[in-house]
Design a protein around this motif. Structure first.
Motif, short mmCIF file in Angstrom:
data_model
loop_
_atom_site.label_atom_id
_atom_site.label_comp_id
_atom_site.label_asym_id
_atom_site.label_seq_id
_atom_site.Cartn_x
_atom_site.Cartn_y
_atom_site.Cartn_z
N PRO A 1 13.17 8.66 6.83
CA PRO A 1 11.94 8.69 7.07
C PRO A 1 11.15 9.89 5.69
N THR A 2 10.60 9.13 4.98
CA THR A 2 9.26 9.81 4.40
C THR A 2 7.98 9.54 4.54
N LEU A 3 6.97 10.74 4.26
CA LEU A 3 5.92 10.73 4.88
C LEU A 3 5.07 10.41 3.58
N ASP A 4 3.70 9.78 3.70
CA ASP A 4 3.36 8.82 3.01
C ASP A 4 1.88 9.46 2.99
N ASP A 5 1.53 10.14 1.99
CA ASP A 5 -0.17 10.72 3.07
C ASP A 5 -1.25 9.95 1.88
N THR A 6 -0.77 9.34 1.29
CA THR A 6 -1.76 8.42 0.07
C THR A 6 -2.54 7.26 0.46
N SER A 7 -1.48 6.50 1.62
CA SER A 7 -2.15 4.96 2.46
C SER A 7 -2.77 5.93 3.07
N ARG A 8 -3.59 4.77 4.23
CA ARG A 8 -4.68 4.53 4.78
C ARG A 8 -4.47 3.72 5.93
N SER B 1 0.84 -1.28 0.37
CA SER B 1 0.37 -0.04 -0.03
C SER B 1 1.06 1.40 -0.20
N VAL B 2 2.43 1.06 -0.14
CA VAL B 2 3.06 1.91 0.21
C VAL B 2 2.68 3.25 -1.07
N ASP B 3 2.79 4.21 -1.55
CA ASP B 3 3.26 4.86 -2.08
C ASP B 3 4.45 4.84 -3.44
N PRO B 4 5.31 3.88 -4.46
CA PRO B 4 6.50 3.91 -4.85
C PRO B 4 7.03 4.77 -4.68
N ALA B 5 6.59 6.76 -5.36
CA ALA B 5 7.01 7.54 -5.64
C ALA B 5 7.79 7.96 -4.19
N THR B 6 7.26 7.86 -3.04
CA THR B 6 7.20 8.49 -1.57
C THR B 6 8.25 7.21 -1.04
N ALA B 7 8.25 5.49 -1.21
CA ALA B 7 8.95 5.04 -1.17
C ALA B 7 10.56 5.06 -1.78
N ILE B 8 10.48 5.58 -2.88
CA ILE B 8 11.87 5.81 -3.95
C ILE B 8 12.41 7.23 -3.42
#
Length: 619
Positions: free
Chosen positions: A96-103, A81-88
Motif C-alpha cells: 500500500p502506498t500513500l497518495d496525498d494528492t487526492s481529496r 482521482s488516483v495519482d498515476p505516479a503513486t499507483a505505479i
C-alpha cells in the motif's frame, strides 16, 4: 501663570524621555516572551501526540490491504482521482502506498491476478489487474489529540491533508514533527498554538508608567504655581497639613484595624473639632458598623466622594472610602464647629488615607490567608513525601526479606514451608502495586492529564466486573452488591475503575475483618449514584469536608493504625469531577462510612428508577 524657566522644562522632559525608552523595551520583551511561550507549547504539543498519530497512521496503512474501497481497473487509471505516479509506485513495490494528492487522501493498494503477491517487479507489472483506493481518515485520532487552545495539521509530501479544529490561522506559532511511518517519507505533523500577545497587565504597566511620568512632569511644571497658591493659604493649610501629616504615620503604624482605627479617628476628632464619628464597611445585609465615637452621626446621610463648600455645626457629612473603583467603607462625621472648604478637603484627604488603610488591611489579610494555605499545602506535601517513602519502603523490605528466606531454604526438599513466605511476598507486591497506581494517578492529575470522556458505560456492569476481577479487595470482608440494571454514565472506564477500586479498598482498610461492605448502584433517570457502605468507625464530622483533600488522611485510631498516603480519596474526587460528578462522605446506617459518588446520567439512554433502594436516596 508665569512661564517656567528652561531648566524646569528640561526637568519635566526627563520622566517622559525615560518612559519613551522604557515602554518600547517592555512591550518588545513581552511580545518576545509570548512568542517564545507559544513556540514551547507548540513543541510540547507535537512531542506529546506525534507517537499516537504515528501509531494510528501505521494502523490505517496496515489495515488498508483488507479494507473496502473504490476499485480501479489497471486500464482506467487515467480517468481516476488516483495519482498515476503513486499507483505505479504501489504496483512496483507491491505494498500500500500513500497518495496525498487526492481529496480526501487515500491509500493505494495494488491488486494482482495471482493467488499470492508476485515477488519481483516484472512479475508484479505483468500480474497487475487494478487498484483499490482506501480513504486515509485520521480525523478521529487528530480530534482526540488536538491540544486545548491550539490545533494539529497533518501534512503529506505535497500538501496539508487534514486540520483540527480547522485551518491553521495566520500568525500562530507552530512546530513540525516528522511522523514515524515506514514507507511514507515526507509525512509530518504540525502543532500550532496561538501567541498570547502582549498581556493586558503589561499594557497597564506601560500606561501606568506613562501616566506616572506625565503626572511627574505636570508636577514639575506646575511646582511654582502650586508654591504660590500654597503661600496664599499658608495658615489654613498648616493646620490641615498637620492633620494629614500627623495621620499618615498613625495609619501606617500597623495593619491591624483594631489598633489603627481608634488612633486615626482620635486624630481626626482633635484636628477638626468633631463631636461624633462612625466608620462602617459593606456587608452582606448592608453597612456594618466597624467603629463609632461620640455623638451618633445621622445614618441616613448618603455618602459621597465630593466635599461640600462648608459644613455647619452639628451637621453630618458622609464620605465614601474607595480604592480602585470599589467602596471599602463609609466615614460619617458630626461637625463640632463650622468647617470650611479647606477643612473638608483635609477631611477628604484623611479619608483617602483611611481608605488606603482599609485596602491594605484587606490585602494583608488575603495575603496572610494565601500564605497560610501555601504553608498548609507545603506541610501536607512534606508529610506526603515522608509517608510515601515509608509506604514504599515497607512492602519492598517485606518482599526482599521473605524472598531471602525462600532462597535460603531452596533445595531442602520441603516446598510447602516456602508457601507462606511466597504468599507474603505476593501480598506486599500487590500493596506496592496499589500504591504505585495511586501515585501514577496523582501524578497524572497534577499534570492536568484528564481521562477521555467519550465512552458510555453501564456503571452497574462496570462495578460488578471490577469487583469480580479484583477479589483481593474484599478478601477479608463480606461483600454485598445492590446493582440496578442499565445505569449509564458518560466517562472513562479507567477513571470509573480507579473510583471503585479506591472506595472499596478504603472501606476494606478502615473496617474490621469479617464485617460487611455494601456496594450499590442506582438511578433516578437524571443521576446515577455509586454508594459504598462499610461497618468501620466512620468519618468524623469535622473531617468530612477535608477527607477528599490531597494528602489529608483524617484523624483517629483507625487512621493512625493503617498505612496510606492520603491521595486515594483525592483521586476519587478528581476523577469524579472529570466526569461532572461529585463525591461526598456520610454516615452509613451501620455507623460506618458511606461514600456516595453522583454522576449525571448519559443523555439519550433511558435510566430506570430504582424504587425502595435502601442504600441510595437522591435529593
Amino acid at each position: 501663570m508665569t512661564t517656567p524657566r528652561r531648566p524646569a522644562l528640561l526637568r519635566a522632559l526627563v520622566p517622559l524621555l525615560l518612559a519613551a525608552l522604557l515602554v518600547p523595551w517592555i512591550l518588545i520583551g513581552a511580545r518576545d516572551k509570548a512568542r517564545t511561550d507559544a513556540d514551547a507549547e507548540a513543541r510540547a504539543d507535537a512531542a506529546s501526540v506525534v507517537a499516537e498519530i504515528s501509531a494510528a497512521f501505521r494502523a490505517k496503512v496496515s489495515a488498508a490491504a483488507l479494507a473496502s474501497g473504490t476499485t480501479i481497473p489497471a486500464g482506467a487509471l487515467g480517468t481516476s482521482s488516483v495519482d498515476p505516479a503513486t499507483a505505479i509506485e504501489a504496483r512496483d513495490a507491491g505494498t500500500p502506498t500513500l497518495d496525498d494528492t487526492s481529496r480526501p487522501p487515500s491509500i493505494v493498494v495494488p491488486l494482482y491476478g495471482t493467488a499470492t503477491p508476485p515477488t519481483t517487479t516484472e512479475a508484479r507489472r505483468a500480474a497487475l489487474v487494478g487498484y483499490r483506493a482506501v480513504p486515509l481518515d485520521l480525523s478521529a485520532a487528530l480530534t482526540a489529540a488536538t491540544p486545548q487552545g491550539g490545533g494539529l495539521v497533518l501534512h503529506g509530501p505535497s500538501r496539508a491533508v487534514h486540520s483540527e479544529p480547522g485551518p491553521m490561522p495566520s500568525g500562530v506559532r507552530s512546530y513540525r514533527a516528522p511522523l514515524d511511518v515506514g514507507g511514507a517519507p515526507g509525512w509530518y505533523l504540525e502543532a500550532w498554538e496561538r501567541s498570547g500577545g502582549i498581556s493586558a497587565q503589561t499594557w497597564l504597566v506601560c500606561l501606568g508608567l506613562l501616566l506616572a511620568c506625565g503626572a511627574l512632569s505636570a508636577v514639575l511644571v506646575l511646582d511654582r504655581r502650586h508654591a504660590e497658591q500654597s503661600r496664599e493659604r499658608q495658615d489654613q493649610l498648616e493646620r490641615d497639613g498637620m492633620l494629614v501629616s500627623g495621620l499618615a504615620p498613625v495609619v501606617q503604624a500597623s495593619l491591624d484595624l483594631g489598633e489603627v482605627i481608634p488612633a486615626a479617628t482620635s486624630h481626626l476628632v482633635q484636628g477638626l473639632d468633631l463631636t461624633g464619628l462612625s466608620l462602617s464597611v459593606p456587608g452582606p445585609a448592608g453597612e456594618r458598623q466597624l467603629f463609632a465615637w461620640g455623638e451618633p452621626p445621622d445614618p441616613h446621610t448618603v455618602p459621597t466622594a465630593r466635599t461640600p463648600d462648608a459644613l455647619a455645626q452639628g451637621e453630618t457629612f458622609a464620605l465614601s472610602l474607595a480604592r480602585g473603583g470599589r467602596v471599602l467603607g463609609v466615614l460619617r462625621v458630626v461637625a463640632g464647629s463650622s468647617l470650611n472648604e479647606t477643612d473638608l478637603r483635609a477631611l477628604a484627604t484623611a479619608s483617602e488615607l483611611l481608605g488606603s488603610t482599609l485596602a491594605n488591611a484587606e490585602a494583608f489579610a488575603q495575603q496572610q490567608s494565601v500564605v497560610e494555605r501555601m504553608q498548609s499545602v507545603d506541610e501536607l506535601k512534606t508529610v506526603f513525601l515522608a509517608t510515601a517513602s515509608h509506604e514504599l519502603r515497607t512492602p519492598v523490605a517485606a518482599i526482599v526479606g521473605f524472598s531471602t528466606l525462600v532462597l535460603d531454604q531452596w533445595g531442602q526438599g520441603e516446598p510447602e514451608k516456602a508457601l507462606p513466605f511466597l504468599e507474603r511476598v505476593l501480598a506486599n507486591a500487590r500493596s506496592l502495586e496499589t500504591l504505585t497506581e495511586q501515585l501514577l494517578d496523582f501524578s497524572r492529575l497534577e499534570r492536568g492529564m484528564k481521562p477521555a470522556l467519550g465512552e458510555v458505560l453501564d456503571l452497574a456492569d462496570t462495578t460488578r466486573r471490577v469487583l469480580q476481577d479484583q477479589p483481593e479487595l474484599t478478601a477479608d470482608h463480606l461483600l454485598t452488591l445492590a446493582l440496578a440494571a442499565d445505569c449509564h454514565v458518560r466517562g472513562s472506564e479507567p477513571a470509573v475503575n480507579r473510583i471503585i477500586t479506591n472506595l472499596v479498598g478504603n472501606a476494606a482498610k478502615y473496617s474490621p475483618k469479617g464485617t460487611r461492605i455494601t456496594v450499590s448502584v442506582a438511578s433516578d433517570g437524571q443521576r446515577v449514584v455509586l454508594t459504598v457502605d462499610d461497618e468501620g468507625s466512620g468519618v468524623a464530622e469535622a473531617d468530612r469536608e477535608r477527607i477528599f483533600t490531597r494528602f489529608y488522611r483524617g484523624r483517629g485510631d483507625a487512621v493512625s493504625s493503617t498505612r496510606g498516603t492520603g491521595v486515594g480519596l483525592a483521586i476519587v474526587a478528581e476523577f469524579a469531577a472529570s466526569m461532572s460528578g461529585t463525591a461526598v462522605v456520610q454516615e452509613a446506617p451501620s455507623g460506618g462510612a458511606r461514600f456516595r459518588v453522583t454522576f449525571p446520567a448519559a443523555e439519550g439512554i433511558v435510566q430506570p428508577h430504582l424504587e425502595g433502594d435502601p442504600h441510595v436516596r437522591l435529593a
